[in-house]
Design a protein around this motif. Structure first.
Motif, PDB file in Angstrom:
ATOM      1  N   ARG A 194       8.990  -9.520  -2.185  1.00 48.78           N
ATOM      2  CA  ARG A 194       8.810  -8.234  -2.838  1.00 48.78           C
ATOM      3  C   ARG A 194       7.541  -7.581  -2.304  1.00 48.78           C
ATOM      4  O   ARG A 194       6.518  -8.241  -2.131  1.00 48.78           O
ATOM      5  CB  ARG A 194       8.686  -8.446  -4.347  1.00 48.78           C
ATOM      6  CG  ARG A 194       8.743  -7.176  -5.142  1.00 48.78           C
ATOM      7  CD  ARG A 194       8.793  -7.481  -6.623  1.00 48.78           C
ATOM      8  NE  ARG A 194       9.268  -6.314  -7.347  1.00 48.78           N
ATOM      9  CZ  ARG A 194       9.354  -6.250  -8.669  1.00 48.78           C
ATOM     10  NH1 ARG A 194       9.011  -7.291  -9.406  1.00 48.78           N
ATOM     11  NH2 ARG A 194       9.793  -5.167  -9.251  1.00 48.78           N
ATOM     12  N   CYS A 195       7.631  -6.294  -2.065  1.00 51.86           N
ATOM     13  CA  CYS A 195       6.471  -5.550  -1.560  1.00 51.86           C
ATOM     14  C   CYS A 195       5.389  -5.502  -2.636  1.00 51.86           C
ATOM     15  O   CYS A 195       5.641  -5.114  -3.771  1.00 51.86           O
ATOM     16  CB  CYS A 195       6.891  -4.137  -1.172  1.00 51.86           C
ATOM     17  SG  CYS A 195       5.493  -3.110  -0.659  1.00 51.86           S
ATOM     18  N   ARG A 196       4.168  -5.913  -2.251  1.00 50.51           N
ATOM     19  CA  ARG A 196       3.060  -5.912  -3.198  1.00 50.51           C
ATOM     20  C   ARG A 196       2.628  -4.483  -3.531  1.00 50.51           C
ATOM     21  O   ARG A 196       2.139  -4.208  -4.612  1.00 50.51           O
ATOM     22  CB  ARG A 196       1.885  -6.676  -2.582  1.00 50.51           C
ATOM     23  CG  ARG A 196       0.773  -7.006  -3.563  1.00 50.51           C
ATOM     24  CD  ARG A 196      -0.277  -7.876  -2.913  1.00 50.51           C
ATOM     25  NE  ARG A 196       0.284  -9.170  -2.528  1.00 50.51           N
ATOM     26  CZ  ARG A 196      -0.278  -9.990  -1.642  1.00 50.51           C
ATOM     27  NH1 ARG A 196      -1.399  -9.647  -1.042  1.00 50.51           N
ATOM     28  NH2 ARG A 196       0.298 -11.135  -1.347  1.00 50.51           N
ATOM     29  N   HIS A 197       2.870  -3.569  -2.601  1.00 46.79           N
ATOM     30  CA  HIS A 197       2.405  -2.193  -2.786  1.00 46.79           C
ATOM     31  C   HIS A 197       3.373  -1.361  -3.637  1.00 46.79           C
ATOM     32  O   HIS A 197       3.003  -0.834  -4.672  1.00 46.79           O
ATOM     33  CB  HIS A 197       2.194  -1.543  -1.416  1.00 46.79           C
ATOM     34  CG  HIS A 197       1.698  -0.146  -1.483  1.00 46.79           C
ATOM     35  ND1 HIS A 197       0.414   0.170  -1.882  1.00 46.79           N
ATOM     36  CD2 HIS A 197       2.317   1.027  -1.224  1.00 46.79           C
ATOM     37  CE1 HIS A 197       0.266   1.470  -1.860  1.00 46.79           C
ATOM     38  NE2 HIS A 197       1.400   2.021  -1.463  1.00 46.79           N
ATOM     39  N   CYS A 198       4.636  -1.248  -3.221  1.00 45.81           N
ATOM     40  CA  CYS A 198       5.578  -0.368  -3.934  1.00 45.81           C
ATOM     41  C   CYS A 198       6.551  -1.137  -4.823  1.00 45.81           C
ATOM     42  O   CYS A 198       7.369  -0.540  -5.511  1.00 45.81           O
ATOM     43  CB  CYS A 198       6.339   0.532  -2.951  1.00 45.81           C
ATOM     44  SG  CYS A 198       7.659  -0.320  -2.036  1.00 45.81           S
ATOM     45  N   LYS A 199       6.444  -2.469  -4.821  1.00 48.38           N
ATOM     46  CA  LYS A 199       7.244  -3.352  -5.683  1.00 48.38           C
ATOM     47  C   LYS A 199       8.733  -3.396  -5.340  1.00 48.38           C
ATOM     48  O   LYS A 199       9.538  -3.871  -6.133  1.00 48.38           O
ATOM     49  CB  LYS A 199       7.065  -3.003  -7.170  1.00 48.38           C
ATOM     50  CG  LYS A 199       5.633  -3.139  -7.668  1.00 48.38           C
ATOM     51  CD  LYS A 199       5.175  -4.576  -7.599  1.00 48.38           C
ATOM     52  CE  LYS A 199       3.747  -4.752  -8.126  1.00 48.38           C
ATOM     53  NZ  LYS A 199       3.211  -6.068  -7.828  1.00 48.38           N
ATOM     54  N   ARG A 204       7.605  -6.506   6.984  1.00 47.49           N
ATOM     55  CA  ARG A 204       7.032  -5.230   6.571  1.00 47.49           C
ATOM     56  C   ARG A 204       8.014  -4.530   5.647  1.00 47.49           C
ATOM     57  O   ARG A 204       9.225  -4.566   5.867  1.00 47.49           O
ATOM     58  CB  ARG A 204       6.786  -4.380   7.820  1.00 47.49           C
ATOM     59  CG  ARG A 204       5.984  -3.153   7.570  1.00 47.49           C
ATOM     60  CD  ARG A 204       5.637  -2.471   8.876  1.00 47.49           C
ATOM     61  NE  ARG A 204       4.716  -1.376   8.603  1.00 47.49           N
ATOM     62  CZ  ARG A 204       4.433  -0.423   9.462  1.00 47.49           C
ATOM     63  NH1 ARG A 204       4.982  -0.432  10.661  1.00 47.49           N
ATOM     64  NH2 ARG A 204       3.613   0.523   9.128  1.00 47.49           N
ATOM     65  N   CYS A 205       7.482  -3.854   4.630  1.00 49.00           N
ATOM     66  CA  CYS A 205       8.343  -3.151   3.673  1.00 49.00           C
ATOM     67  C   CYS A 205       9.040  -1.965   4.351  1.00 49.00           C
ATOM     68  O   CYS A 205       8.388  -1.126   4.968  1.00 49.00           O
ATOM     69  CB  CYS A 205       7.515  -2.661   2.484  1.00 49.00           C
ATOM     70  SG  CYS A 205       8.485  -1.721   1.284  1.00 49.00           S
ATOM     71  N   GLY A 206      10.342  -1.903   4.200  1.00 47.98           N
ATOM     72  CA  GLY A 206      11.108  -0.810   4.787  1.00 47.98           C
ATOM     73  C   GLY A 206      10.982   0.495   4.021  1.00 47.98           C
ATOM     74  O   GLY A 206      11.353   1.554   4.514  1.00 47.98           O
ATOM     75  N   LYS A 207      10.444   0.423   2.799  1.00 44.09           N
ATOM     76  CA  LYS A 207      10.305   1.633   1.979  1.00 44.09           C
ATOM     77  C   LYS A 207       8.946   2.313   2.165  1.00 44.09           C
ATOM     78  O   LYS A 207       8.867   3.511   2.337  1.00 44.09           O
ATOM     79  CB  LYS A 207      10.520   1.302   0.505  1.00 44.09           C
ATOM     80  CG  LYS A 207      11.949   0.864   0.214  1.00 44.09           C
ATOM     81  CD  LYS A 207      12.518   1.553  -1.007  1.00 44.09           C
ATOM     82  CE  LYS A 207      14.016   1.336  -1.105  1.00 44.09           C
ATOM     83  NZ  LYS A 207      14.380   0.195  -1.932  1.00 44.09           N
ATOM     84  N   CYS A 208       7.854   1.516   2.113  1.00 45.49           N
ATOM     85  CA  CYS A 208       6.517   2.128   2.167  1.00 45.49           C
ATOM     86  C   CYS A 208       5.716   1.708   3.396  1.00 45.49           C
ATOM     87  O   CYS A 208       4.639   2.254   3.640  1.00 45.49           O
ATOM     88  CB  CYS A 208       5.736   1.819   0.896  1.00 45.49           C
ATOM     89  SG  CYS A 208       5.081   0.139   0.815  1.00 45.49           S
ATOM     90  N   GLY A 209       6.211   0.735   4.150  1.00 41.87           N
ATOM     91  CA  GLY A 209       5.523   0.337   5.377  1.00 41.87           C
ATOM     92  C   GLY A 209       4.435  -0.698   5.182  1.00 41.87           C
ATOM     93  O   GLY A 209       3.789  -1.105   6.148  1.00 41.87           O
TER      94      GLY A 209
END
Ligand code: ZN
Length: 144
Positions: free
Chosen positions: A30-35, A44-49
């Motif tokens: 799970r992305c720590r930044h955008c969850k 790398r998160c595909g939503k927020c990078g």
């Protein structure tokens, strides 16, 4: 422990998944930044990078997204020959953003259908799973 060779050089972005399974834990990235839940795993998160990824514990309960009955195995899956025929599931995890994980069904198949609720059980590393741990799923009879 076994003659089976694990994949050399690690697996990649999902390595933490397999390490958690080996500890008996079921975790999804799970992305720590955008969850956003990230599965299949990525670096790398595909939503927020963001490159900051957590591996959150998830209860191994889901629903059958689709399934198939295997009547033959390729040479690469020769360890599974004795299990034929067996059912492989794609399980959707609503509590992890709808992530879908693959696994083998164990137990009673009478309620096997798309949408049936299943619960996962973590197995320790084995030759059958190429030296990795694995998750097998069984249908929850009270929810079928
Ligand atoms: Zn993100």
């Amino acid at each position: 422990m076994s003659a089976v060779q694990r994949i050399r050089g690690g697996i990649g972005a999902d390595e933490e998944y397999w390490l958690a399974i080996e500890r008996g834990e079921f975790r999804i990235s799970r992305c720590r930044h955008c969850k956003s839940w990230m599965w299949p795993a990525n670096f790398r998160c595909g939503k927020c990078g963001s490159w900051d990824i957590d591996w959150e514990p998830v209860e191994p309960i889901g629903t059958i997204y689709t399934w198939t009955r295997n009547h033959a195995v390729s040479e690469a899956l020769a360890e599974r020959q004795a299990d034929l025929p067996y059912v492989t599931l794609l399980v959707e995890l609503p509590q992890a953003g709808g992530a879908r994980v693959a696994g083998v069904l164990e137990g009673d198949e009478t309620a096997l259908k798309i949408g049936a609720q299943v619960r996962g059980r973590i197995l320790p590393p084995s030759d059958k799973a190429k030296g990795y741990g694995s998750v097998v799923w069984s249908i929850e009879s009270d929810a079928a």
